[in-house]
Design an enzyme around this catalytic site. Structure first.
Site, short mmCIF file in Angstrom:
data_model
loop_
_atom_site.label_atom_id
_atom_site.label_comp_id
_atom_site.label_asym_id
_atom_site.label_seq_id
_atom_site.Cartn_x
_atom_site.Cartn_y
_atom_site.Cartn_z
N ASP A 191 -0.29 9.19 0.44
CA ASP A 191 0.13 10.56 0.21
C ASP A 191 1.61 10.72 -0.19
OD1 ASP A 191 -2.23 10.43 1.58
OD2 ASP A 191 -1.73 11.98 3.03
N SER A 228 1.75 12.23 7.37
CA SER A 228 2.18 13.14 6.31
C SER A 228 2.83 14.43 6.80
CB SER A 228 0.98 13.49 5.42
OG SER A 228 0.58 12.37 4.69
N TRP A 272 0.83 -1.21 0.00
CA TRP A 272 0.00 0.00 0.00
C TRP A 272 0.86 1.25 0.00
CZ3 TRP A 272 -5.17 1.65 0.46
CH2 TRP A 272 -5.34 2.96 0.92
N GLN A 317 3.76 7.88 1.95
CA GLN A 317 3.20 6.99 2.96
C GLN A 317 3.19 5.56 2.42
OE1 GLN A 317 1.24 8.64 6.19
NE2 GLN A 317 3.29 9.32 5.64
#
Length: 577
Positions: free
Chosen positions: A62, A122, A59, A78
């Protein structure tokens, strides 16, 4: 105890040597039972992209801390190293010399301090005087409070900046009973800017009830000073909910060049972009920054909601810009989420892609931004086919053959000469997405739909349609609607096949209607009107895959239109490891 003391000393030494000036990611469902599951990484991968950024597995979301340092571009993002769903988030790190081909490094930031032990979310990079990068990022502490932390490179002589050291003073900004900050809604620090008063400023996204906030902090010493919360936010807007991933930067009113984040001036406007957690849409406004009051004022008439101006009206979120000092441009990154089911993501072994970086500037009207894929993407262009002055009769479809239709770059422009039969735009049709959903690619009118059918099967059971319609508006003005119709993009009904739309601020009487689409296996990233409207589609065809994908130009309107020019290229695969 001695070892601990040495470590603290070394950390302090790094910060002092840095010059003495020494997000929560977009919200996602937490699949706790799947966070550490190994991805299957199926060998059959028709949806993996060829030239959009994505790591080999797992996965991503951002883009974070994007910057250029000593001629090398850095992309942090991320990343879940343990699976294809959101969780276990670290700052993955890749570098490039051209924004297209990327080399991975070890994660730059991962949970290791009390202030980020439950997640490193983030944030942004600020380039301090002396060309010294510093990262501000959101950490989650043991009480699940969102706090703001600082990290700097361990070795500034390493152009790849492969190791980062966290400040022993973290967190630098935190919710308290005194500052009345919602501890679960305080995330995603922006790139900071330096005022003429030599004070650094940064904003952090937040909310109070349904009011979105850009909380402002200031300090005189970026690395060693105290960050003090301002009495008022830089800006706020009612009924918008949580503001994630805010971005605040100047744009020139005179030219297409980008500006450093700290630039001010009479011919400078400012842009505030926020990502809305409630709707998963972004919007931006253009306005004026009054540094004496530390307030931002959007232009009169600005719409502050997800029905306002957007970078991209499709699958695009948590975007981040940076100033590319090497080429004097502002570059935009954005995250393209999946439209497939969680189970399908786990079968694929990955989820999430970054959009192609875009150059961004203020339109000459001063009323909106314009975006265009960075010029470096053209290095991947291979075999080319061209077509010009081709009449596209009403109800006709023409195949664009001779290229690799599953991985292509297509530019097409149309000219309309007869507007007499244009459909009248009902004044109530103000939502372009709903209008596109109502009037999809199969719904005929006089002037449209006409455009491209991408990732299409030979029999047209599947296709992603990107097209224009022209309406007659008020005062004999014509209105151009751009749509990305995904309703027939796949025979797999487990996918989100939302149709997207935007109005394009061009006058079709005097201007050609241009469309550029970057097609990449499961992405159709489209730019209408020279980049005045952008729509990214995330699709998963079952028939139009690999060598079975086709590309068509079509006109499903009743009136003829002319293709003034069409250029299409097969795209080579980027080197992304």
């Amino acid at each position: 105890m001695a070892k601990f003391s040495v470590c603290v000393f070394l950390i302090l030494a790094v910060f002092l040597g840095h010059g003495g000036v020494l997000q929560l990611q977009a919200s996602h469902h937490v699949y706790r039972n799947l966070q550490t599951s190994e991805s299957s990484s199926s060998a059959n991968q028709p949806y993996r992209t060829g030239y959009h950024f994505q790591p080999p597995k797992n996965w991503i979301n951002d883009p974070n801390g994007v910057m250029i340092y000593k001629g090398i571009y850095h992309l942090f993002y991320q990343y879940n190293p343990k699976g294809a769903v959101w969780g276990n988030i670290v700052w993955a790190h890749s570098t490039s010399t051209d924004l297209i081909n990327w080399t991975p490094h070890n994660p730059a930031i991962y949970p290791s301090q009390t202030s980020d032990i439950n997640g490193c979310w983030s944030g942004s990079t600020t380039i301090l005087p002396g060309d010294k990068p510093a990262i501000l990022y959101t950490g989650i502490d043991p009480d699940n409070k969102q706090v703001q932390n600082l990290a700097v490179p361990k070795n500034l002589s390493d152009p790849f900046l492969r190791e980062w050291i966290k400040s022993p003073r973290n967190p630098l900004m935190a919710p308290t009973s005194m500052n009345q900050i919602n501890s679960s809604s305080f995330r995603d620090p922006t790139t900071a800017w330096l005022g003429p008063d030599k004070i650094w400023r940064v904003i952090i996204g937040s909310k109070i009830h349904r009011k979105g906030l850009a909380i402002l902090y200031r300090t005189r010493n970026f690395l060693h000073g105290n960050w003090i919360k301002a009495k008022h936010p830089l800006h706020s807007a009612k009924h918008t909910g949580m503001w994630e991933c805010p971005d605040f930067f100047p744009v020139s009113a005179d030219n297409f060049y980008g500006l450093d984040t700290s630039v001010l001036g009479k011919n400078v406007k400012h842009v505030l972009k926020v990502s809305l957690d409630d709707t998963k849409h972004e919007y931006y406004t253009i306005g004026t920054y009054d540094i004496s009051k530390d307030r931002y004022f959007p232009n009169e008439g600005s719409v502050e909601s997800d029905s306002g101006l957007r970078y991209d009206y499709g699958k695009f979120y948590a975007s981040k810009t940076f100033f590319d000092s090497a080429k004097n441009r502002r570059v935009l990154w954005g995250w393209i989420n999946e439209s497939s089911s969680v189970n399908d993501d786990i079968k694929k072994g990955w989820a999430g892609v970054q959009a192609i970086p875009r150059k961004l500037w203020l339109d000459k009207s001063g009323k909106q931004l314009v975006q265009w894929p960075v010029v470096e993407i053209e290095k991947l262009r291979g075999k080319k086919v061209e077509l010009s002055n081709k009449l596209l009769k009403g109800g006709s479809v023409v195949e664009v053959s001779g290229i690799t239709a599953v991985q292509a770059d297509v530019e097409i422009s149309f000219k309309v000469t007869d507007f007499k039969k244009a459909e009248v735009l009902d004044p109530s049709w103000t939502n372009p997405q709903l209008l596109c959903a109502h009037k999809g690619a199969s719904v005929k009118s006089a002037l449209g739909p006409f455009g491209l059918l991408a990732l299409a099967s030979k029999d047209l059971q599947e296709y992603t349609a990107v097209f224009f319609r022209i309406f007659k508006g008020q005062n004999n003005k014509y209105v151009v609607l751009m749509c990305s119709d995904q309703s027939r993009s796949s025979l797999n009904d487990d996918n989100d096949k939302t149709t997207y739309g935007a109005f394009v601020n061009v006058d079709p009487v005097y201007e050609k209607l241009s469309l550029r689409s970057l097609i990449d296996h499961s992405i159709v990233e489209s730019f209408g009107g020279g980049g005045k409207a952008c729509i990214t589609a995330r699709v998963y065809p079952t028939l139009g895959i690999n060598n079975y994908a086709h590309l068509y130009a079509f006109n499903n309107g009743t009136e003829n239109v002319k293709i003034t020019n069409l250029s299409a290229w097969s795209m080579k695969k980027a080197h992304i490891y």
